[in-house]
Design a protein around this motif. Structure first.
Motif, mmCIF file in Angstrom:
data_model
loop_
_atom_site.group_PDB
_atom_site.id
_atom_site.type_symbol
_atom_site.label_atom_id
_atom_site.label_comp_id
_atom_site.label_asym_id
_atom_site.label_seq_id
_atom_site.Cartn_x
_atom_site.Cartn_y
_atom_site.Cartn_z
ATOM 1 N N ALA A 165 30.081 43.701 37.623
ATOM 2 C CA ALA A 165 30.817 42.709 38.403
ATOM 3 C C ALA A 165 31.759 43.353 39.423
ATOM 4 O O ALA A 165 31.736 44.566 39.645
ATOM 5 C CB ALA A 165 31.605 41.803 37.458
ATOM 6 N N CYS A 222 29.736 37.360 38.085
ATOM 7 C CA CYS A 222 30.794 37.364 39.081
ATOM 8 C C CYS A 222 30.224 37.618 40.481
ATOM 9 O O CYS A 222 29.543 36.786 41.040
ATOM 10 C CB CYS A 222 31.842 38.412 38.684
ATOM 11 S SG CYS A 222 33.392 38.366 39.576
ATOM 12 N N HIS A 223 30.488 38.804 41.057
ATOM 13 C CA HIS A 223 29.994 39.161 42.386
ATOM 14 C C HIS A 223 28.642 39.873 42.330
ATOM 15 O O HIS A 223 28.108 40.291 43.358
ATOM 16 C CB HIS A 223 30.971 40.106 43.096
ATOM 17 C CG HIS A 223 32.354 39.579 43.288
ATOM 18 N ND1 HIS A 223 33.169 39.240 42.236
ATOM 19 C CD2 HIS A 223 33.076 39.350 44.418
ATOM 20 C CE1 HIS A 223 34.343 38.830 42.699
ATOM 21 N NE2 HIS A 223 34.306 38.872 44.017
ATOM 22 N N LEU A 237 25.508 39.188 42.044
ATOM 23 C CA LEU A 237 24.318 38.754 42.784
ATOM 24 C C LEU A 237 24.296 39.250 44.221
ATOM 25 O O LEU A 237 23.271 39.143 44.900
ATOM 26 C CB LEU A 237 24.201 37.224 42.750
ATOM 27 C CG LEU A 237 23.747 36.633 41.410
ATOM 28 C CD1 LEU A 237 23.809 35.122 41.454
ATOM 29 C CD2 LEU A 237 22.347 37.102 41.047
ATOM 30 N N VAL A 288 21.297 29.853 39.170
ATOM 31 C CA VAL A 288 22.325 30.861 38.893
ATOM 32 C C VAL A 288 23.717 30.243 38.919
ATOM 33 O O VAL A 288 23.917 29.126 39.395
ATOM 34 C CB VAL A 288 22.275 32.005 39.936
ATOM 35 C CG1 VAL A 288 20.919 32.693 39.947
ATOM 36 C CG2 VAL A 288 22.616 31.480 41.335
ATOM 37 N N CYS A 342 27.853 31.938 39.715
ATOM 38 C CA CYS A 342 28.504 33.143 40.218
ATOM 39 C C CYS A 342 29.955 32.816 40.556
ATOM 40 O O CYS A 342 30.391 31.668 40.472
ATOM 41 C CB CYS A 342 27.786 33.670 41.465
ATOM 42 S SG CYS A 342 27.723 32.459 42.816
ATOM 43 N N HIS A 343 30.693 33.826 40.977
ATOM 44 C CA HIS A 343 32.055 33.617 41.464
ATOM 45 C C HIS A 343 31.986 32.819 42.762
ATOM 46 O O HIS A 343 31.023 32.934 43.529
ATOM 47 C CB HIS A 343 32.727 34.969 41.707
ATOM 48 C CG HIS A 343 34.211 34.877 41.872
ATOM 49 N ND1 HIS A 343 34.790 34.425 43.035
ATOM 50 C CD2 HIS A 343 35.229 35.184 41.016
ATOM 51 C CE1 HIS A 343 36.114 34.462 42.896
ATOM 52 N NE2 HIS A 343 36.397 34.902 41.693
ATOM 53 N N THR A 355 23.093 34.856 34.413
ATOM 54 C CA THR A 355 24.246 35.010 35.302
ATOM 55 C C THR A 355 25.470 34.341 34.693
ATOM 56 O O THR A 355 25.354 33.452 33.856
ATOM 57 C CB THR A 355 23.956 34.392 36.693
ATOM 58 O OG1 THR A 355 23.516 33.039 36.550
ATOM 59 C CG2 THR A 355 22.889 35.196 37.425
ATOM 60 N N ARG A 398 29.892 33.298 35.596
ATOM 61 C CA ARG A 398 30.837 33.076 36.681
ATOM 62 C C ARG A 398 31.789 34.244 36.902
ATOM 63 O O ARG A 398 32.016 34.669 38.026
ATOM 64 C CB ARG A 398 31.640 31.794 36.443
ATOM 65 C CG ARG A 398 32.533 31.476 37.626
ATOM 66 C CD ARG A 398 33.549 30.390 37.348
ATOM 67 N NE ARG A 398 34.372 30.188 38.531
ATOM 68 C CZ ARG A 398 35.395 30.964 38.866
ATOM 69 N NH1 ARG A 398 35.727 31.985 38.097
ATOM 70 N NH2 ARG A 398 36.093 30.740 39.968
ATOM 71 N N SER A 399 32.407 34.778 35.828
ATOM 72 C CA SER A 399 33.391 35.836 36.022
ATOM 73 C C SER A 399 33.571 36.637 34.735
ATOM 74 O O SER A 399 33.019 36.295 33.683
ATOM 75 C CB SER A 399 34.737 35.247 36.458
ATOM 76 O OG SER A 399 35.387 34.628 35.357
#
Length: 207
Positions: A88, A134-135, A137, A152, A154-155, A184, A186-187
């Motif tokens: 991440a 998080c980041h 992807l 997915v 993600c952030h 995946t 989120r954070s």
């Protein structure tokens, strides 16, 4: 009791500005289930490289963590692994940029960095279970064909990029989304649930 990931190999793509608690978690929890973990980054022709990450700590002005990596992603093959994880934070941004300083680059070069090719190769192999939190992807945005149609999470920083690449954002209450061979989250706040989803999917698939 048998270890659920016994004999499995895990690759974690990592760079400077990694999240220490995330990497520490993988280095402890995967081996506890019997898996081998390899940290991959760019070594620039050297036998090893020390990565640096800042730690948010209001009591310390210069609080940093270091991480020694001795395996170069440029020399690795995704097919040698059962699970491939993109770390991440800003690791993906750094790993997809290897052009000379000051270069303007070109559309033909954006998918050529070894880390991008490594993760893309993993995406093309359905046997391999992939993870991106998080980041993470961002490692795939140079290959939108591999994100198109994938479900997915993600952030929010990455939200526009994955939509532009054709992915479908799923606002799952669990903050974790499993789309076949791609997991995946989120954070880093969702690290435990994310890890458990990867292990559960690996068990189910026999990854």
């Amino acid at each position: 009791m048998a270890l659920s990931l016994a004999g499995k190999r895990v690759a974690v793509l990592v760079e400077t500005e990694f999240i220490p608690i995330e990497i520490d978690y993988y280095l402890k929890q995967f081996p506890a289930l019997g898996a081998q973990v390899d940290l991959l980054s760019y070594l620039w022709g050297k036998p090893s490289r020390t990565l640096v990450a800042d730690i948010d700590n209001p009591d310390k002005i210069h609080d940093v963590r270091t991480l020694v990596v001795d395996k170069d992603v440029a020399d690795a093959s995704a097919d040698d692994y059962d699970i491939v994880i993109m770390a991440a934070n800003y690791c993906a941004v750094r790993l997809r940029e290897i052009l000379p300083m000051g270069s303007l680059g070109s559309p033909e070069e954006i998918a050529t960095p070894p880390a991008v090719r490594f993760y893309a190769s993993a995406m093309e192999n359905k046997r391999i279970l992939k993870g991106a939190m998080c980041h993470g992807l961002w490692i795939l945005t140079p290959r939108p064909d591999l994100l198109k149609g994938r479900q997915v999470i993600c952030h929010t920083v990455v939200f526009a990029d994955i939509l532009n690449a054709g992915a479908t954002f799923v606002p799952a209450p669990s903050h974790v989304v499993v789309d076949d061979d791609l997991v995946t989250a989120r954070s880093a706040a969702d690290l435990d649930a994310y890890f458990q989803a990867i292990v559960a999917e690996a068990d189910k698939r026999g990854a």
